[in-house]
Design an enzyme around this catalytic site. Structure first.
Site, short mmCIF file in Angstrom:
data_model
loop_
_atom_site.label_atom_id
_atom_site.label_comp_id
_atom_site.label_asym_id
_atom_site.label_seq_id
_atom_site.Cartn_x
_atom_site.Cartn_y
_atom_site.Cartn_z
N ASN A 248 62.95 56.44 -58.71
CA ASN A 248 63.71 57.68 -58.87
C ASN A 248 62.98 58.55 -59.88
OD1 ASN A 248 65.53 59.72 -59.46
ND2 ASN A 248 67.30 58.39 -59.15
N ASP A 249 62.14 59.44 -59.35
CA ASP A 249 61.31 60.30 -60.19
C ASP A 249 62.12 61.13 -61.17
OD1 ASP A 249 58.66 59.85 -59.37
OD2 ASP A 249 58.93 61.07 -57.57
N CYS A 250 63.40 61.23 -60.91
CA CYS A 250 64.24 62.13 -61.70
C CYS A 250 65.03 61.41 -62.79
CB CYS A 250 65.17 62.89 -60.78
SG CYS A 250 64.24 63.88 -59.62
N ASN B 145 64.47 60.39 -65.95
CA ASN B 145 63.43 60.55 -66.98
C ASN B 145 64.04 60.20 -68.33
OD1 ASN B 145 63.28 63.42 -65.06
ND2 ASN B 145 61.72 61.83 -64.86
#
Ligand code: BGC
Ligand code: NOJ
Length: 815
Positions: free
Chosen positions: A488-490, A492
């Site tokens: 999940n690149d998001c 962070n």
């Protein structure tokens, strides 16, 4: 009554669009090797050679009104009346008497009729060539002769698509063309450092041509009413700077009932740097190579044969697996569209679609590895080469660049770095390739790190370093550190961005970030067990990796289990993410899918409890949402996920990529009805009757469908380029239908919906053909209890590899 925009033609492997005004442009892809393009149902789109950013051949205007501007446009003009129209509807949008677009596998054919003139244009890229063919057939259905003009048009891109869209102070002065023998060559920058040109040729004698955009269109006009077409006469313009285009003008007189064929060829030609000018030093493009290719492809017979060859290559590719199940949507997706989408994702990664501009992303490391899961069986040799390319970009630490450029095959950090899940996907991809092929030799193949000469080790060591990379980066709960983000690149968790517009993917993270990911833990378990299998293949025991996997599984149960589902992460401060303790974002889908897939809790009820929670909290009629409840305010400690409005993208859309993980998990715990139910909810073909709501193409998966907290629940976005393609093919074929390549043979382990009486399939595997039939009483759920090979019962469900060239009859009974 649901509004439909077309229908499937399964026999011809086509989707037939019957009205041009689809909710969004519905696109297709041309090219399978080096010359590529996207093409919409009204001929919009663009072409490029290998790299959509660095070798763009034609222009396209994203984010523009009207939508879908720039394409492979043909205009027809009735020279008696002066009426003109686009046989593909765009760009003139004249209301046609009939219209049909057939998107097939790597080709598109658009047909229409207007004023008694029938036109049919076939677009495709022949195998082995760096060009695309447009074959136009025109038929006069009037009672009298028709005097017609045909105008072609493309707008050239000045090669670097990004520069082309921004650097006008230079670009308006660099454009050059060379028109010779009726062929329009786009030669910008050839005089200096380039040794490639684009060409645009026509099979018929020309009445005229244009190469300067403003001359063809006229001042203040768009592609909907070019001045040259309106007056029926090209301007013969030669572009000097501004915007080079290519347009041919052909005049034809057709007797009643007569059909004529006009062929256009748009191609890319590279010359050796030493021989680029003719005569040498003259500055004039050497055209010998191009001329030969052009004259061949302007012949109707070459085109017919080339198209036939393309169709046959698809028949061969799709022969890997053919299924006949009681569900038409399953058959259609498994036999045709899902493998097709897998090839497209393999080729494009996430770079070229209506949602990916082709300029800002190369090939994703994580993405391309997952794409291989769907592609390895289709074309093992190409998968092998890709695997080695990917591994060559791996860093000596075992870590990975997040992306690489297809033209150079070099990794870069342009879209971020330090995603700690990245390297583990390489292990999964390598294992998938090995299971498919049995090609154990690849593990000894010397592969460099970061493309550094002299750094090569056997591929196997790359995989070891990938797994070690996680073990070297464990956090306070013995769970893997997340780094910048995981799948999940998001998410962070070490980013803390508070600057407007700053990229979450590239912003410098806090150096001491100790946020941990339960997702990476699950992925690690999976990868470590796969690596143990590969170790055994090489004569080792794999015990170390099995022990590491068990230890990680224990950490997941101890720190990653929330009581009714798996937690998602621990943030920078050590607070839990994805827990009933949170007010927003209580449960995430990713760890439920991946941890069960890794086998965590499958034997003690934890797995089924987690999956029940998915059903209770995340499942909707349009698929399983990523997280619930969605984030309603911005959480600086969570990052991009909370930047999206509720229900979109990673913030609680149905992020389709994750859904097959749940399908697989349901199959693993033996719940075939649940697995198949989830499969159907996002199956594009099964959603065809919802086209008005879904809006994206009904023949391919989209990355997301707006979630239950969104205003547009059920609306899809980001079609085509998504890991959803590979994972759904894995879920339905390997886990629900249960035909699964393993290192030692072909597993037959279906977990079917109760209502099915069984299914049949043909699977090509390591050179042999398996004719598989699965029978079970309708109404019964369960796994195969008896598998026989050529009539002989075997022990268990693993069918050993048969001699290449042989045909094996496999029967499985569920009772
Ligand atoms: C998107 C993600 C994507 C990431 C990296 C984000 O804006 O939401 O889906 O993976 O960018 O390109
Ligand atoms: C799309 C990206 O291409 C993929 O790599 C990522 O895993 C998903 N978005 C989820 O963020």
């Amino acid at each position: 009554m649901p509004v439909r925009y077309g229908h499937f033609d399964d026999d011809r492997r086509e989707y037939v669009i019957t009205r041009p005004d689809t909710p969004l442009p519905w696109i297709n892809y041309l090219g399978t090797e080096a010359f590529f393009g996207i093409i919409s149902n009204t001929a919009g789109g663009y072409s490029y050679y290998r790299d959509a950013r660095l070798r763009r051949i034609t222009r396209y205007r994203y984010n523009n009104v009207p939508a879908d501007t720039g394409g492979r446009y043909i205009y027809l003009r009735d020279n008696a009346s002066g009426a003109y129209w686009s046989p593909s509807w765009q760009p003139t949008q004249r209301k046609l008497d009939s219209y049909e677009c057939r998107h097939g596998l790597s080709y598109t054919q658009i047909s229409s009729a207007y004023l008694g003139i029938r036109a049919q244009t076939l677009y495709f890229v022949p195998i082995g060539e760096t060009l695309e063919v447009w074959r136009l057939r025109i038929r006069n259905e009037r009672d009298e002769a028709a005097r017609l003009s045909v105008f072609s048009s493309v707008e050239f891109c000045l090669w670097n698509a990004q520069d082309d869209a921004v650097n006008f102070q230079r670009n308006y002065s660099t454009g050059e063309v060379d028109v010779s023998g009726g062929v329009i060559y786009h030669t910008t920058e050839y005089r200096e450092r380039r040794n490639h040109v684009a060409y645009f040729a026509c099979s018929e004698p020309l009445a005229g041509f244009d190469t300067q955009r403003e001359e063809f269109l006229g001042a203040y006009r768009g592609w909907d009413r070019p001045a040259a077409v309106e007056r029926g006469e090209s301007g013969g313009s030669i572009a000097h700077g501004w915007a080079p285009v290519g347009s041919h003008h052909v005049r034809l007189t057709l007797a009643p009932g007569e059909t004529r064929e006009v062929i256009f060829v748009l191609g890319y030609q590279e010359n050796p740097p030493e021989g680029k000018f003719d005569p040498p030093g003259s500055g004039v493009v050497q055209k010998k190579g191009a001329e030969q290719v052009i004259s061949r492809w302007l012949r109707p017979a070459t085109v017919t044969d080339g198209f036939e060859q393309l169709r046959e290559s698809w028949t061969a590719l799709l022969g890997t697996l053919r299924v006949d199940t009681p569900d038409a949507d399953t058959n259609r997706m498994v036999n045709i569209w899902n493998p097709y989408q897998c090839l497209v994702t393999f080729l494009m990664s996430r770079s070229v679609s209506l949602f990916e501009s082709g300029v800002d992303r190369g090939m994703g490391f994580r993405d391309s590895n997952q794409d291989l899961l769907g592609f390895a069986a289709l074309a093992p040799a190409r998968a092998r080469a890709r695997l080695l390319d990917l591994a060559s970009t791996q860093l000596p630490t075992g870590g990975a660049y997040h992306q690489f450029q297809p033209l150079t095959k070099r990794g870069n950090n342009d879209i971020g770095s330090g995603f700690n899940d990245d390297p583990l996907w390489l292990v999964l991809a390598a294992a998938a390739y090995l299971k498919e092929t049995g090609d154990a030799g690849i593990l000894d193949e010397p592969v460099p790190y970061d493309n550094e000469p002299g750094s090569a080790t056997p591929l196997y060591e790359h995989l070891e370093r990938a797994v070690q990379y996680t073990l070297d980066r464990l956090g306070p709960h013995s769970l893997p550190l997340i780094g910048r983000a995981d799948w999940n690149d998001c998410l962070n968790l070490n980013c803390f961005s508070d600057t407007p517009g700053e990229s979450f993917q590239t912003t410098v993270n806090r150096a001491d970030g100790s946020a941990e990911s339960v997702f990476i833990a699950g992925l690690f378990i999976l990868a470590a067990r796969e690596l143990a299998g590969l170790a055994q293949l090489r004569g080792g025991s794999g015990d170390g990796y099995l022990a590491a996997a068990d230890k990680m599984a224990a950490a997941v149960v101890e720190h990653g289990w929330d009581g009714a589902w798996f937690r998602r992460a621990y943030d920078y401060f050590g607070n839990v993410v994805g827990s009933s303790e949170n007010d927003e974002g209580q449960i995430f889908v990713e760890p439920q899918g991946i941890c069960v897939l890794a086998g965590v809790g499958v034997d003690n009820g934890i797995a089924t409890r987690a999956l029940d929670s998915v059903r209770e909290r995340l499942a909707t009629e349009h698929g399983i949402v990523l997280v619930h409840p969605a984030y309603r305010r911005y959480h600086v400690e969570l990052g991009e996920i909370s930047s999206y409005p509720p229900g979109y993208k990673e913030n609680a859309s149905v992020f389709c990529h994750t859904n097959p993980w749940v399908m697989i998990a349901e199959a693993m715990v033996g719940r075939g009805d649940a697995a198949f139910d989830y499969y159907q909810r996002i199956n594009p073909s099964a959603r065809e009757s919802l086209s008005e709501l879904h809006r994206c193409e009904p023949y391919v998966y989209a990355q997301m469908i707006a979630g239950k907290e969104a205003a547009t629940h059920g609306e899809a976005k980001n079609s085509w380029l998504t890991g959803t393609a590979a994972w759904n093919l894995v879920a339905i074929t390997q886990w629900i239908l249960g035909i699964r390549a393993e290192l030692d043979g072909l597993r037959i382990d279906p977990v079917l919906p109760a209502a099915w009486p069984g299914f049949t399939a043909t699977r090509r595997f390591r050179g042999a053909t398996y004719e598989i039939s699965v029978r079970k009483p309708a109404g019964l759920a369960g796994r195969a209890s008896l598998v026989s090979v050529d009539g002989e019962p075997i022990e268990g469900t693993l069918v050993p590899p048969a001699a290449p060239g042989s045909t094996v009859i496999v029967e499985a009974i569920v009772s």
